[in-house]
Design an enzyme around this catalytic site. Structure first.
Site, mmCIF file in Angstrom:
data_model
loop_
_atom_site.group_PDB
_atom_site.id
_atom_site.type_symbol
_atom_site.label_atom_id
_atom_site.label_comp_id
_atom_site.label_asym_id
_atom_site.label_seq_id
_atom_site.Cartn_x
_atom_site.Cartn_y
_atom_site.Cartn_z
ATOM 1 N N ALA A 1 0.254 6.218 -0.478
ATOM 2 C CA ALA A 1 -0.737 7.002 -0.363
ATOM 3 C C ALA A 1 -1.484 7.308 -1.258
ATOM 4 C CB ALA A 1 0.633 8.304 -0.091
ATOM 5 N N GLU A 2 -0.994 6.510 -2.401
ATOM 6 C CA GLU A 2 -2.120 6.610 -3.382
ATOM 7 C C GLU A 2 -2.832 5.965 -3.770
ATOM 8 O OE1 GLU A 2 -2.904 9.139 -5.670
ATOM 9 O OE2 GLU A 2 -1.895 11.473 -4.122
ATOM 10 N N ALA A 3 -2.814 4.507 -3.899
ATOM 11 C CA ALA A 3 -3.291 3.232 -4.292
ATOM 12 C C ALA A 3 -2.704 1.884 -3.493
ATOM 13 C CB ALA A 3 -2.551 2.824 -5.019
ATOM 14 N N LYS A 4 -3.354 1.088 -3.016
ATOM 15 C CA LYS A 4 -3.429 -0.203 -2.899
ATOM 16 C C LYS A 4 -3.231 -1.486 -4.524
ATOM 17 C CE LYS A 4 -5.923 -0.096 1.823
ATOM 18 N NZ LYS A 4 -7.182 -1.140 2.009
ATOM 19 N N VAL A 5 -1.888 -2.129 -3.705
ATOM 20 C CA VAL A 5 -1.378 -3.198 -4.962
ATOM 21 C C VAL A 5 -2.099 -4.297 -5.121
ATOM 22 C CG1 VAL A 5 0.187 -4.278 -6.626
ATOM 23 C CG2 VAL A 5 -0.166 -1.249 -5.594
ATOM 24 N N ASP B 1 7.746 10.533 -12.617
ATOM 25 C CA ASP B 1 7.700 10.407 -10.714
ATOM 26 C C ASP B 1 9.165 8.859 -11.365
ATOM 27 O OD1 ASP B 1 8.186 9.469 -8.261
ATOM 28 O OD2 ASP B 1 6.376 8.793 -8.227
ATOM 29 N N GLN C 1 0.908 -1.707 -0.174
ATOM 30 C CA GLN C 1 -0.205 0.005 -0.203
ATOM 31 C C GLN C 1 0.942 1.479 -0.172
ATOM 32 O OE1 GLN C 1 -3.396 0.370 3.290
ATOM 33 N NE2 GLN C 1 -3.220 2.651 2.259
#
Lengths: 258, 197
Positions: free
Chosen positions: A21-25, A158, A19
Site C-alpha cells: 500500500a505504501e511502496a513498490k519494491v 510493525d 507492491q
C-alpha cells in the site's frame, strides 16, 4: 537519451518484485557488475495533497534511513543502506538472499494465500532443514534480535513475521564468521523510545501477528519471548508485566492464548 | 583504470588507483594554484587536475567509493550540490560532517598521501582520461582490487566516530568481522549523507 530524472530512469530499469500500500519494491544493480540492491519506492499518493504527500514521503524515507543506521551502529542485524533519494521517495538497501520468517513457518509470503495442503507451499520442516535451523532455534533468534533492538531504544512499530528474514546458508559463506543469519527489515514505522510501554506494544503487535498468521502460534511466540527475556536481562521484568497488563485490557474476558 | 557506466545518470565514471605516489605535496599545491589562475592558462591547468583525488587509505571498498560517486551524481542531477563541483562532492560525501574544508583535508590529497584514488566524472566521456591521470599523478597504477589491503582501519574508525559503537567494540577480536561491519556502516553513512541527522 536517458530519462531526465535519474532515479525515475533507475526505477524503469529495475525489476518490480512486489507492491504494497505504501511502496513498490524493486530489485536492481546500482553499479555495473555490482551486488544486487533492493529499491523501495514510496510512490506519490494521489489522495493526498501534493505538498503534504511530498513532505510525508520525505520524512518516512529519512526516518527509515536513520533507524537502519542506528540499528547498524548498535549491532542489530539489519540490511545496510546503499542509496537514498529522499526527494523522490526512494531508499536503496542491501539485497538479502533468503526468505521471510513467515514463509519459513509455512504460511507463504505476504499476498499469497497460504495453505499447507496446497502444492504451492513446501512443508515448513523441509524448508527449515534447507536453512539449517530448527523452528525453536529460529524463534529464539527472533527474540534475541528484537531484544538487541529494544536495548538500543529502537521500536520497530510493525513487527510481523513478514518483516524478518533468514539468510540462505549459501550466502552466509561469503560473510565473515559470527555474522547473524536473521535480519529485521522494514523500518518504515520505526522510532526511538526508551519507554517500557512502547517496547511492550511492539511485542504485543508481534504476538497478534503470530496469532493471525500462524496456526498453533502460542508455543512459537513463547520461544520468541524466551530468547527476548534472556537477552533483555533485568529490563524484562517491567516489559513483561506491561505486556501481561496490556493483554488483559485488550481481551478482558480471558481469551488470551495462555 | 576502471570505467563504470551509469546510464540513468548519463555518465561514465573513470576510477584509477595509484600507490607509491611521490608528488602528493606538489599535486596539492597545483590544485590550489589552478583554482585561482586566470585566462586560458587557468582553463588548461584546471582541466589537467579536473579529477577527484581521494586518499585511498580512508576508502574501505569499491562499493564505498561507488556509493559516494552515485550520491554525488544524484546531487548534481538535482542541483543540490553542497560543493562547487561533482568531484569535490564525492570527497564531501565521504566525510561524515558537513564541513567542506575538513572533508578536503581528511579525504582529499594531503602532503603525505601515498595512495590515491583518482576519479573522473564526465557526461561526455572524453578520450585520453587515463593518460591525463598518469600525467597528474607520479605513482604506480594498480588494480582496484588492491584497495582493501590499503585501508587504514584505525583512521576510518576515528573519522566516522565508530569507536564508541557497541557493535565495533564487540567485534574487536575478529578483524574480518570488524572490517565487514565497518564497511557496511561507512557505506550506509555515505548513502544517507544527504539526510543525516
Amino acid at each position: 537519451m536517458a530519462d531526465s530524472i535519474p532515479t525515475t530512469a533507475l526505477l524503469h530499469s529495475s525489476t518490480l518484485i512486489t507492491q504494497g500500500a505504501e511502496a513498490k519494491v524493486y530489485r536492481t544493480s546500482l553499479h555495473p557488475g555490482g551486488a544486487p540492491v533492493l529499491l523501495k519506492h514510496r510512490f506519490s499518493k494521489r489522495y493526498r495533497h501534493s505538498t503534504l504527500d511530498a513532505s510525508l514521503t520525505r520524512a518516512r524515507v529519512v526516518g527509515e534511513a536513520r533507524a537502519l543506521l542506528r540499528c547498524l551502529r548498535c549491532g542489530v542485524s539489519v540490511p545496510g543502506l546503499r542509496f537514498v533519494d529522499a526527494a523522490n521517495g526512494v531508499l536503496g538497501i542491501e539485497w538479502v538472499n533468503g526468505r521471510s520468517v513467515r514463509f519459513l513457518l509455512g504460511s507463504g509470503d505476504e499476498g499469497e494465500e497460504a495453505d499447507g495442503n496446497e502444492d504451492g507451499v513446501v512443508a515448513d520442516e523441509e524448508l527449515l532443514a534447507e536453512y539449517g535451523v530448527s523452528k525453536e532455534a529460529l524463534m529464539k533468534m527472533v527474540g534475541t534480535e528484537i531484544a538487541k533492538m529494544h536495548l538500543a531504544d529502537i521500536v520497530h512499530g510493525d513487527l510481523t513475521t513478514s518483516n524478518m528474514m533468514l539468510r540462505h546458508p549459501s550466502s552466509i559463506s561469503d560473510l565473515p564468521q559470527g555474522m547473524q543469519q536473521l535480519l529485521l527489515i522494514d523500518f518504515g514505522l520505526a522510532y526511538t523510545s526508551s519507554l517500557t510501554e512502547d517496547k511492550a506494544v511492539d511485542l504485543y503487535v508481534l504476538e497478534r501477528a503470530f496469532a493471525s498468521t500462524h496456526p498453533d502460534s502460542s508455543p512459537l511466540f513463547g520461544r520468541v519471548l524466551e530468547g527476548y527475556k534472556e537477552k533483555m536481562g533485568k529490563e524484562w521484568t517491567a516489559i513483561g508485566r506491561r505486556l501481561e497488563e496490556g493483554k488483559l485490557v485488550a481481551c478482558p474476558h480471558g481469551q488470551v492464548d495462555s | 583504470m576502471e570505467s563504470f557506466a551509469y546510464p540513468h545518470f548519463s555518465s561514465t565514471v573513470h576510477v584509477a588507483l595509484f600507490v607509491h605516489v611521490t608528488n602528493a605535496a606538489k599535486l596539492k599545491a597545483r590544485i590550489v594554484r589552478a583554482s585561482t589562475l586566470e585566462g586560458t592558462e587557468g582553463q588548461v591547468e584546471r582541466e589537467a587536475v579536473n579529477f577527484a583525488f581521494v586518499d585511498a587509505r580512508l576508502v574501505t571498498s569499491v562499493l564505498h567509493i561507488q556509493t559516494a560517486i552515485t550520491q554525488a551524481l544524484l546531487a548534481a542531477a538535482q542541483n543540490t550540490l553542497r560543493t562547487k563541483t561533482v568531484h569535490s562532492e564525492v570527497i564531501w560525501a565521504l566525510n561524515p560532517s558537513n564541513n567542506i574544508t575538513e572533508a578536503l583535508r581528511r579525504y582529499g590529497v594531503s602532503d603525505d598521501t601515498t595512495a590515491l584514488l583518482v576519479i573522473r566524472i564526465d557526461p561526455l566521456n572524453p578520450s585520453g582520461v587515463k593518460s591525463r591521470m598518469s600525467a597528474a599523478v607520479e605513482g604506480t597504477q594498480v588494480p582496484m582490487s588492491q584497495l582493501a589491503s590499503l585501508t587504514d582501519w584505525v583512521s576510518v574508525k576515528k573519522y566516522n566516530k565508530l569507536n564508541v559503537d557497541p557493535v565495533i567494540r564487540e567485534a574487536q577480536n575478529n578483524p574480518a568481522r570488524e572490517h565487514h561491519l565497518i564497511d557496511n556502516i561507512v557505506v550506509s553513512l555515505v548513502a544517507m549523507k544527504s539526510v543525516a541527522a
